[in-house]
Design a protein around this motif. Sequence first.
Motif: not given
Length: 150
Positions: A11-15, A95-99
């Motif tokens: 979750a932090d990586w996504r942010t 590599e992140i879905d939605g990003v």
Amino acid sequence: MTDEERLIPPADWRTIVENVPLVSVDLVVEHEGGVLLGKRENEPVRGEWFVPGGTVLKNETRTEAVHRVADGELGEPVVIDDCLGTYEHFYDTSEIDGVDSKHYVATAYHCHFKLDNPDVGGDDQHSTLEVFQPPFDGYHPYVECYLDEL
């Protein structure tokens, strides 16, 4: 602190990926008269031949990151010959879905293997590693920028 202890929760990586550029290093490894490239297994640039590289971790110098990436992605230590410069890389995938994008501030290092006959292995980011001989043409534009510096 081990690499495992430094892992960023998903979750932090996504942010982070959604909001800030990533500081990274790329390794332009000369070997057997050519340059070592890996066939990427993950985004960005999945399916492309690209130089090994990785994100710089907190409290890690860029040169420390080069050596960590070489050990982790290639399985062999490298010697840094030169810093080729710092580049900005903008990708329209991650590599992140939605990003849907990723931004790197990458410093490229010209390197060679410490050993004359290294036993180069791969990792989960590359399906294979191969040495490509000059002339260098038709590669990903970011790889071509690095090769032009050589």
